[in-house]
Design a protein around this motif. Structure first.
Motif, PDB file in Angstrom:
ATOM      1  N   TYR A 255     -13.087  10.266   0.319  1.00 29.18           N
ATOM      2  CA  TYR A 255     -14.065  10.028   1.385  1.00 29.18           C
ATOM      3  C   TYR A 255     -15.235   9.169   0.907  1.00 29.18           C
ATOM      4  N   LYS A 256     -15.227   8.799  -0.370  1.00 28.33           N
ATOM      5  CA  LYS A 256     -16.231   7.866  -0.877  1.00 28.33           C
ATOM      6  C   LYS A 256     -15.664   7.180  -2.114  1.00 28.33           C
ATOM      7  N   TYR A 257     -16.304   6.080  -2.502  1.00 27.32           N
ATOM      8  CA  TYR A 257     -15.849   5.329  -3.656  1.00 27.32           C
ATOM      9  C   TYR A 257     -16.654   5.703  -4.902  1.00 27.32           C
ATOM     10  N   PRO A 258     -15.992   5.711  -6.066  1.00 25.76           N
ATOM     11  CA  PRO A 258     -16.747   5.877  -7.312  1.00 25.76           C
ATOM     12  C   PRO A 258     -17.752   4.741  -7.459  1.00 25.76           C
ATOM     13  N   LYS A 259     -18.866   5.022  -8.111  1.00 23.85           N
ATOM     14  CA  LYS A 259     -19.933   4.025  -8.245  1.00 23.85           C
ATOM     15  C   LYS A 259     -19.436   2.752  -8.934  1.00 23.85           C
ATOM     16  N   LYS A 260     -18.568   2.899  -9.935  1.00 25.16           N
ATOM     17  CA  LYS A 260     -18.107   1.712 -10.665  1.00 25.16           C
ATOM     18  C   LYS A 260     -17.284   0.794  -9.762  1.00 25.16           C
ATOM     19  N   VAL A 261     -16.600   1.372  -8.764  1.00 23.73           N
ATOM     20  CA  VAL A 261     -15.818   0.557  -7.827  1.00 23.73           C
ATOM     21  C   VAL A 261     -16.759  -0.179  -6.878  1.00 23.73           C
ATOM     22  N   ILE A 334     -11.076  -2.240  -9.033  1.00 22.94           N
ATOM     23  CA  ILE A 334     -10.813  -2.142  -7.593  1.00 22.94           C
ATOM     24  C   ILE A 334      -9.315  -2.011  -7.336  1.00 22.94           C
ATOM     25  N   ASP A 335      -8.522  -2.766  -8.090  1.00 22.29           N
ATOM     26  CA  ASP A 335      -7.065  -2.698  -7.933  1.00 22.29           C
ATOM     27  C   ASP A 335      -6.543  -1.303  -8.281  1.00 22.29           C
ATOM     28  N   ARG A 336      -7.054  -0.699  -9.328  1.00 26.22           N
ATOM     29  CA  ARG A 336      -6.603   0.640  -9.739  1.00 26.22           C
ATOM     30  C   ARG A 336      -6.995   1.695  -8.701  1.00 26.22           C
ATOM     31  N   GLU A 337      -8.171   1.545  -8.124  1.00 25.88           N
ATOM     32  CA  GLU A 337      -8.604   2.476  -7.079  1.00 25.88           C
ATOM     33  C   GLU A 337      -7.728   2.331  -5.833  1.00 25.88           C
ATOM     34  N   ALA A 338      -7.410   1.090  -5.466  1.00 26.28           N
ATOM     35  CA  ALA A 338      -6.548   0.853  -4.303  1.00 26.28           C
ATOM     36  C   ALA A 338      -5.154   1.422  -4.537  1.00 26.28           C
ATOM     37  N   GLU A 339      -4.670   1.339  -5.766  1.00 29.00           N
ATOM     38  CA  GLU A 339      -3.344   1.869  -6.087  1.00 29.00           C
ATOM     39  C   GLU A 339      -3.325   3.389  -5.909  1.00 29.00           C
ATOM     40  N   GLN A 340      -4.401   4.046  -6.292  1.00 31.19           N
ATOM     41  CA  GLN A 340      -4.477   5.497  -6.121  1.00 31.19           C
ATOM     42  C   GLN A 340      -4.527   5.883  -4.646  1.00 31.19           C
ATOM     43  N   ARG A 341      -5.253   5.110  -3.846  1.00 29.76           N
ATOM     44  CA  ARG A 341      -5.393   5.420  -2.419  1.00 29.76           C
ATOM     45  C   ARG A 341      -4.134   5.066  -1.637  1.00 29.76           C
ATOM     46  N   ALA A 342      -3.477   3.999  -2.024  1.00 28.53           N
ATOM     47  CA  ALA A 342      -2.203   3.568  -1.439  1.00 28.53           C
ATOM     48  C   ALA A 342      -2.331   2.985  -0.038  1.00 28.53           C
ATOM     49  N   THR A 343      -3.265   3.476   0.768  1.00 30.96           N
ATOM     50  CA  THR A 343      -3.378   3.005   2.150  1.00 30.96           C
ATOM     51  C   THR A 343      -4.764   3.328   2.684  1.00 30.96           C
ATOM     52  N   SER A 344      -5.112   2.701   3.773  1.00 33.40           N
ATOM     53  CA  SER A 344      -6.328   3.092   4.499  1.00 33.40           C
ATOM     54  C   SER A 344      -6.004   4.303   5.357  1.00 33.40           C
ATOM     55  N   VAL A 345      -7.010   5.120   5.613  1.00 32.19           N
ATOM     56  CA  VAL A 345      -6.841   6.325   6.431  1.00 32.19           C
ATOM     57  C   VAL A 345      -7.653   6.148   7.704  1.00 32.19           C
ATOM     58  N   TYR A 346      -6.996   6.316   8.848  1.00 30.72           N
ATOM     59  CA  TYR A 346      -7.646   6.095  10.130  1.00 30.72           C
ATOM     60  C   TYR A 346      -7.916   7.427  10.819  1.00 30.72           C
ATOM     61  N   LEU A 347      -9.195   7.732  11.016  1.00 28.45           N
ATOM     62  CA  LEU A 347      -9.608   8.928  11.729  1.00 28.45           C
ATOM     63  C   LEU A 347     -10.031   8.557  13.147  1.00 28.45           C
ATOM     64  N   VAL A 348     -10.429   9.556  13.916  1.00 28.27           N
ATOM     65  CA  VAL A 348     -10.815   9.313  15.305  1.00 28.27           C
ATOM     66  C   VAL A 348     -11.976   8.346  15.398  1.00 28.27           C
ATOM     67  N   ASP A 349     -12.960   8.540  14.546  1.00 29.20           N
ATOM     68  CA  ASP A 349     -14.189   7.755  14.700  1.00 29.20           C
ATOM     69  C   ASP A 349     -14.501   6.841  13.512  1.00 29.20           C
ATOM     70  N   ARG A 350     -13.563   6.737  12.553  1.00 29.89           N
ATOM     71  CA  ARG A 350     -13.851   5.911  11.389  1.00 29.89           C
ATOM     72  C   ARG A 350     -12.561   5.598  10.640  1.00 29.89           C
ATOM     73  N   THR A 351     -12.687   4.639   9.732  1.00 27.11           N
ATOM     74  CA  THR A 351     -11.592   4.276   8.853  1.00 27.11           C
ATOM     75  C   THR A 351     -12.053   4.450   7.418  1.00 27.11           C
ATOM     76  N   ILE A 352     -11.221   5.075   6.610  1.00 28.86           N
ATOM     77  CA  ILE A 352     -11.484   5.180   5.173  1.00 28.86           C
ATOM     78  C   ILE A 352     -10.632   4.110   4.510  1.00 28.86           C
ATOM     79  N   PRO A 353     -11.231   2.971   4.146  1.00 30.03           N
ATOM     80  CA  PRO A 353     -10.427   1.825   3.722  1.00 30.03           C
ATOM     81  C   PRO A 353      -9.839   1.984   2.323  1.00 30.03           C
ATOM     82  N   MET A 354      -8.714   1.309   2.110  1.00 32.60           N
ATOM     83  CA  MET A 354      -8.120   1.287   0.785  1.00 32.60           C
ATOM     84  C   MET A 354      -8.956   0.451  -0.166  1.00 32.60           C
ATOM     85  N   LEU A 355      -9.558  -0.607   0.360  1.00 29.33           N
ATOM     86  CA  LEU A 355     -10.406  -1.488  -0.438  1.00 29.33           C
ATOM     87  C   LEU A 355     -11.863  -1.369   0.020  1.00 29.33           C
ATOM     88  N   PRO A 356     -12.789  -1.377  -0.913  1.00 25.21           N
ATOM     89  CA  PRO A 356     -14.201  -1.270  -0.517  1.00 25.21           C
ATOM     90  C   PRO A 356     -14.686  -2.516   0.203  1.00 25.21           C
TER      91      PRO A 356
END
Length: 356
Positions: A255-261, A334-356
């Motif tokens: 639900y949030k990105y690490p600071k280094k990302v 950023i690439d390693r973080e995206a690999e862990q997430r694999a996809t963006s997540v779409y909720l009713v009122d927001r999107t949790i993106p794969m890439l920052p």
């Protein structure tokens, strides 16, 4: 496991030497066989031929059961052995020795009503596990179980003997802070009890707030308590953003990105060098429309259209996809973080993106 195999082997060998005497007695028409004698004969028969399937008639013939009472007694014994899983029934109404080990591995399924179950790796039917026999396993844990002797008129049960792998080590819930201790009331069916939290591990959390807690100590014979530490205080329950983050955390979604990302993303330049432009075909003078809405955070898809012949009817339609690899280089943070997430997540009122 070795001990179980040895016991079964010894038991089968013992019964093999008895089968001749019992069947001989049945054949020569001696006294009426007892239920125990018939059971011993059946066990010896299947033990001597563990890979064979027998119909009722074949069992009667093999054991020389030629009287109606003896046959009916054998039918009762076969049904009881199938109920106790010593034998298994085939679709053709035959019987064979149940070679499936009494020790199995699979997934523990926890239920809020205490009717937990074990799902075997081989895809068999779920088996009931009572709370007292759960060894404090959590929902989704990989476990090893032993099948219990089935009581009359009761369903099959298993007892957890080992927890092989924990499904998760985090929980989401509501904090309750008392004078001398604190605990997290976890949401969902993953945990059977509240998680105790040392007050120095609260990370500033207060009563009524939602938080994410990491388990630091699992229940054992010495202590039945779950102990953890707060790793993130989400905020006050009821707040929309807090509730959305709680849902994501509960399902182990970011639900949030690490600071280094975030720092790496902020360092990406928005300028495109002439060298990079020279590598590409330039469509900036062609009528092009992005297909994302105006409030989108990224415009990465577009369509273009242009007339190919003056005064003619031939048009070219272009489909344009953003080259994300220009910004996200292989192996970068950023690439390693995206690999862990694999996809963006779409909720009713927001999107949790794969890439920052």
């Amino acid at each position: 496991m070795k001990r179980s195999v040895f016991i079964i082997f010894s038991y089968l060998c013992h019964n093999i030497v008895e089968i001749k005497d019992i069947t001989t007695m049945a054949k020569r028409g001696g006294k009426r066989l007892s239920k125990r004698e018939v059971a011993d004969a059946i066990q010896a028969l299947f033990g001597a031929h563990p890979n064979e399937t027998y119909s009722l008639k074949q069992v009667f013939k093999a054991l020389h059961l030629d009287t109606h009472p003896a046959k009916m007694l054998a039918v009762d014994v076969l049904d009881e052995m199938a109920w106790d899983d010593y034998l298994s029934q085939t679709p053709e109404k035959g019987y064979r020795l149940n070679l499936k080990t009494q020790v199995q591995e699979g997934t523990f399924i926890r239920k809020a009503n205490g009717k937990n179950s074990f799902l075997p790796d081989d895809g068999g039917k779920p088996i009931f596990v009572s709370e007292r026999n759960s060894m404090f396993a959590m929902g989704g844990d990989r476990v090893r179980v032993a099948l219990m002797a089935r009581r009359q008129n009761h369903i099959k049960e298993a007892i957890v003997t080992d927890i092989l792998e924990r499904k998760r080590d985090q929980a989401v819930g509501i904090l309750q802070v008392e004078k001398d201790f604190a605990f997290l009331n976890a949401e969902g069916n993953t945990f059977a009890q509240d998680i105790l939290i040392p007050k120095k591990k609260l990370k500033g959390g207060k009563t009524g707030q939602k938080a994410v807690v990491r388990i630091t100590q699992w229940p054992s014979k010495e202590s039945k308590n779950l102990i953890g530490e707060v790793i993130d205080v989400l905020g006050e329950q009821g707040d929309n953003t807090v509730e959305m983050h709680a849902i994501l955390a509960q399902y182990q979604l970011p639900y949030k990105y690490p600071k280094k990302v975030e720092d790496a993303a902020n360092k990406i330049s928005a300028e495109i060098s002439q060298e990079e432009i020279d590598k590409r075909e330039d469509f900036r003078d062609v009528l092009t429309f992005t297909i994302d809405p105006k409030d989108a955070k990224d415009f990465d898809d577009a369509l273009s259209i242009r007339l190919k012949e003056e005064g003619g009817r031939l048009y070219e339609v272009g489909v344009h996809i953003a080259d994300v690899s220009h910004y996200v280089t292989e192996g970068s943070v950023i690439d390693r973080e995206a690999e862990q997430r694999a996809t963006s997540v779409y909720l009713v009122d927001r999107t949790i993106p794969m890439l920052p």
